[in-house]
Write a protein that holds these residues in place. Structure first.
Motif, mmCIF file in Angstrom:
data_model
loop_
_atom_site.group_PDB
_atom_site.id
_atom_site.type_symbol
_atom_site.label_atom_id
_atom_site.label_comp_id
_atom_site.label_asym_id
_atom_site.label_seq_id
_atom_site.Cartn_x
_atom_site.Cartn_y
_atom_site.Cartn_z
ATOM 1 N N PRO A 55 89.860 45.212 -1.339
ATOM 2 C CA PRO A 55 89.080 46.381 -1.772
ATOM 3 C C PRO A 55 87.846 45.941 -2.539
ATOM 4 C CG PRO A 55 91.119 46.189 -3.040
ATOM 5 C CD PRO A 55 91.163 45.118 -2.010
ATOM 6 N N LEU A 56 86.703 46.489 -2.143
ATOM 7 C CA LEU A 56 85.440 46.096 -2.772
ATOM 8 C C LEU A 56 84.998 47.170 -3.759
ATOM 9 C CD1 LEU A 56 83.191 43.958 -2.831
ATOM 10 C CD2 LEU A 56 82.013 45.286 -1.064
ATOM 11 N N ALA A 57 84.868 46.770 -4.999
ATOM 12 C CA ALA A 57 84.435 47.700 -6.048
ATOM 13 C C ALA A 57 82.912 47.769 -6.081
ATOM 14 C CB ALA A 57 84.964 47.229 -7.394
ATOM 15 N N PRO A 58 82.359 48.818 -6.689
ATOM 16 C CA PRO A 58 80.903 48.878 -6.861
ATOM 17 C C PRO A 58 80.408 47.739 -7.746
ATOM 18 C CG PRO A 58 81.896 51.033 -7.164
ATOM 19 C CD PRO A 58 83.028 50.045 -7.114
ATOM 20 N N LEU A 59 79.111 47.612 -7.852
ATOM 21 C CA LEU A 59 78.508 46.575 -8.676
ATOM 22 C C LEU A 59 78.730 46.870 -10.156
ATOM 23 C CD1 LEU A 59 75.061 46.244 -6.841
ATOM 24 C CD2 LEU A 59 76.955 44.609 -6.739
ATOM 25 N N GLY A 60 78.784 45.785 -10.927
ATOM 26 C CA GLY A 60 78.834 45.941 -12.374
ATOM 27 C C GLY A 60 77.484 46.388 -12.918
ATOM 28 N N ALA A 61 77.444 46.641 -14.223
ATOM 29 C CA ALA A 61 76.234 47.201 -14.835
ATOM 30 C C ALA A 61 75.018 46.308 -14.634
ATOM 31 C CB ALA A 61 76.479 47.444 -16.319
ATOM 32 N N GLY A 92 85.767 48.207 6.859
ATOM 33 C CA GLY A 92 85.819 49.643 7.052
ATOM 34 C C GLY A 92 86.265 50.375 5.804
ATOM 35 N N ARG A 93 86.318 51.676 5.903
ATOM 36 C CA ARG A 93 86.662 52.498 4.739
ATOM 37 C C ARG A 93 88.159 52.635 4.539
ATOM 38 N NH1 ARG A 93 82.296 57.363 5.870
ATOM 39 N NH2 ARG A 93 80.570 55.973 6.391
ATOM 40 N N ARG A 94 88.962 52.150 5.501
ATOM 41 C CA ARG A 94 90.415 52.239 5.372
ATOM 42 C C ARG A 94 91.052 51.034 6.041
ATOM 43 N NH1 ARG A 94 92.748 56.868 9.233
ATOM 44 N NH2 ARG A 94 94.592 55.561 8.930
#
Length: 693
Positions: free
Chosen positions: A141-147, A128-130
């Motif tokens: 916590p999931l970070a966005p994808l790398g370049a 979930g978002r929280r």
């Protein structure tokens, strides 16, 4: 349906976190890929696991129903569904995934806390978002994808649509401007059919400059995604934007027919719906999935939230919700009629996938001034779903809520009352059952409603049957059947009345009359393609065959009965059949197997209600089987075999009983609800959960 890109390191870390902590919560902004990563990790998990999607649930009280539904856990008693989940998950070391809980944090956290306390082997993966905010919760916590992974995702998704996109400065800049958020990248990839990467970048930069006051400073990621969705929205045609907004009234999945009815209008003719829907699918605004009920569509939560805001802004939301409700009133009416037809199994599958929207329709009606009668109508018309498809507990919740309202439409309220009484009878809750049926009968007499009177009398007779008042049961059932004949009523309920009368006659020693009644029911069922009531007729015929000294014939009938009851998720029919199969097995000389089946039935009864209704007549075969098996095995060995049976879950018990006859359920018979999301392997401790479909 699409390939998984990147995230190898995150998947390994998440799997390690799950092995070392009992509660792990994957958090991150919408569209960052939380659910995809969780699905990737769970696919490799080596014990039983279940996946529960909570995005479509809006009532905190429905969280535990959603969990039980998704895991295929059936309970006919008056207990809270969380007690069912606790009891039925206790036998297996399990990983439970709860996805999309952020709008129901308090209810979800309370349920998870109780499950973790009560089930020491349970692990929970929340998505979930929280956070849930529980002690011992490990956040992931999931970070966005790398370049590089962002570029690969964009080019892969474009390639899946036949668009060749190569790695280059514009593509890399586009991925950077979208912050590596997978959903934003997928929306962009869908637009590469019409625009180049450079053109997309220019349009996106225009929006970013407005939002940041002319600079190119990075936006917070949640605003980046919303901006990307808004940018995709702007690129849609007016018809596509309108359909996007209107689709948000659906909960869960939806099909083309429903969209054509609910979403069409002067600005969007129904003849254009398919083309517009296809464009939204191509643009990744919606996704398609295959279900037992055919091809259906789903809108991702973040995309739905954006469209819902637009629908509210148009001032058309109330009209669309009412139109949505009207469609589902029509669907419920069709399903109730088709339940008494060869389409019975199709109806069961259809209702299973439509439940989120049916709930939304009931919620809307019961909360809208002047429309409670339609909520009562829906709750009553879905009797076959509550009774025939293993959802008594949820059905009772809706029925009690609906009959508490005076709608001004007596017929709808009377139907909800007799269905409530029926549900309570099957739950073994005789006091509330008697009160609901008495109220139905008194009101039906005042309003001269012959149909409601017949149903009230019928279900009161059913209550008398399971409480061992056989003369009264026979009187009431015969009277109800006569009333049905006078008004020309013939359906699965009427046939069940004949079966119940046959059971009353059988218990009083009149086997020929019981057989005659049930053979007639079987004939009508075969003419109409009805399977559910037919299985109960077969049960009575099997009882008579055993009493007449034909165990082989009894087994043949019970095998078919069990296959059908299990296919409909009818727990009561399944456990009654297992009990009688145990007696037949003992009669055939296999006391050990009979004891195993009795143990399996004993495990299931707490989810049904009072074992064998607390009825001396229903209990007699059980007692005779136990006496024979104990006599052959001795007390110690009998108890050991019963314990073995008690370690079998419902799927394993049914497969064992059917396998003894050399028969497995055919591929055409639907597996229990939730099997698509319930995948289990045989584990230590005797847990034998069924494989997913």
């Amino acid at each position: 349906m699409t390939g998984f890109v990147g995230r190898a390191a995150e998947a390994a870390r998440l799997a390690a976190a799950l092995r070392s902590a009992r509660l792990v919560t994957v958090t991150g902004p919408g569209g960052v890929g939380k659910s995809r990563l969780a699905a990737r990790v769970v696919a490799g998990w080596d014990t039983a696991h279940g996946w529960v999607e909570l995005a479509a649930a809006h009532d905190p009280e429905l969280v535990e129903y959603e969990v039980a539904e998704a895991l295929g856990l059936t309970d006919h008693t008056t207990r809270a569904p969380r007690e069912t989940v606790l009891e039925q998950l206790a036998a297996c070391p399990t990983l439970l995934v709860l996805d999309g809980f952020e709008h129901l944090v308090a209810a979800t956290a309370a349920l998870v806390a109780q499950l973790l306390r009560g089930l020491p082997e349970l692990r929970v993966l929340a998505v979930g978002r929280r956070p849930l905010g529980l002690a011992g919760e490990r956040l992931f916590p999931l970070a966005p994808l790398g370049a590089d992974e962002s570029v690969r995702l964009l080019t892969d998704r474009a390639g899946e649509q036949g668009i060749a996109v190569s790695d280059g400065p514009e593509v890399r800049e586009l991925c950077a401007r979208l912050d590596g958020i997978p959903l934003a990248l997928e929306l962009a990839a869908a637009r590469l059919r019409a625009l180049s990467a450079a053109q997309l970048l220019d349009r996106l930069d225009d929006r970013f400059r407005v939002l940041t006051g002319g600079g190119r400073d990075a936006l917070p990621r949640h605003r980046t995604l919303r901006t990307a969705i808004g940018w995709s929205h702007e690129l849609c045609t007016p018809a596509e934007r309108l359909l996007w907004a209107r689709l948000t009234v659906f909960a869960g999945t939806f099909d083309l027919e429903a969209v054509e009815y609910v979403c069409s209008g002067a600005e969007l003719p129904d003849t254009d719906i398919l083309d517009v829907l296809s464009e939204l699918l191509a643009q990744s605004v919606i996704v398609r999935e295959e279900t037992e009920a055919g091809s259906r569509y789903r809108m991702l939560d973040t995309v739905r939230d954006y469209g819902a805001g637009w629908l509210e802004a148009t001032g058309d939301a109330a009209r669309l919700r009412r139109r949505h409700r009207d469609w589902y009133v029509g669907l419920a009416t069709w399903c109730e009629l088709e339940w008494f037809s060869p389409r019975q199994r199709e109806v069961a599958a259809r209702v299973a996938v439509e439940l989120p929207s049916l709930r939304a329709a009931m919620e809307f009606s019961l909360g809208e001034p002047g429309e409670a009668h339609l909520g009562q109508y829906l709750a009553g018309s879905l009797w076959f779903c509550w009774v025939g498809c293993g959802r008594l507990a949820e059905g009772r919740r809706w029925l009690e809520r609906s009959v508490a309202l005076e709608s001004g439409y007596e017929r709808s309220r009377l139907k909800a009352l007799w269905v409530l009484g029926y549900v309570a009878v099957l739950q073994g809750d005789s006091g509330p059952a008697r009160r609901a049926l008495r109220a139905c009968r008194e009101r039906a007499e005042r309003s001269a409603d012959a149909m409601a009177l017949a149903y009230a009398e019928h279900r009161t007779g059913c209550l008398a049957l399971v409480t061992d008042d056989l003369p009264r049961a026979e009187t009431l059932l015969r009277s109800a059947l006569a009333r049905y004949g006078e008004i020309g009523e013939l359906n699965s309920n009427v046939l069940m009345g004949r079966v119940e009368l046959a059971m009353a006659r059988a218990f009083q020693g009149d086997l020929p009359e019981a057989v005659r009644l049930c053979e007639d029911v079987r004939r009508v069922c075969e003419e109409r393609g009805e399977r559910w009531a037919r299985s109960y007729a077969l049960y009575v015929l099997a009882y008579a065959a055993w009493r007449e000294g034909s165990p082989a014939r009894a087994r043949e009938l019970l095998t078919e009965c069990l296959r059908n009851a299990h296919a409909f998720d009818d727990l009561l029919g399944s456990v009654l059949t297992l009990e009688l199969l145990a007696l037949v097995t003992a009669t055939e000389g296999d006391a050990a197997e009979a004891a195993v089946l009795q143990g399996a039935a004993a495990r299931l009864w707490p989810s049904v209600g009072l074992p064998l209704f607390g009825s001396a007549h229903y209990n007699a075969p059980h007692a005779q089987c136990e006496s024979a098996a104990r006599g052959a095995l001795g007390d110690a060995r009998y108890e050991e075999y019963v314990r073995r049976g008690g370690r079998l879950d419902r799927e394993a018990a049914v497969n064992r009983a059917l396998g003894r006859a050399g028969i497995r359920p055919p591929a055409s018979v639907p597996a229990p609800r939730g099997a698509r999301r319930w995948d289990a392997v045989r584990t230590g401790g005797g847990c034998e959960a069924g494989k997913g479909r």
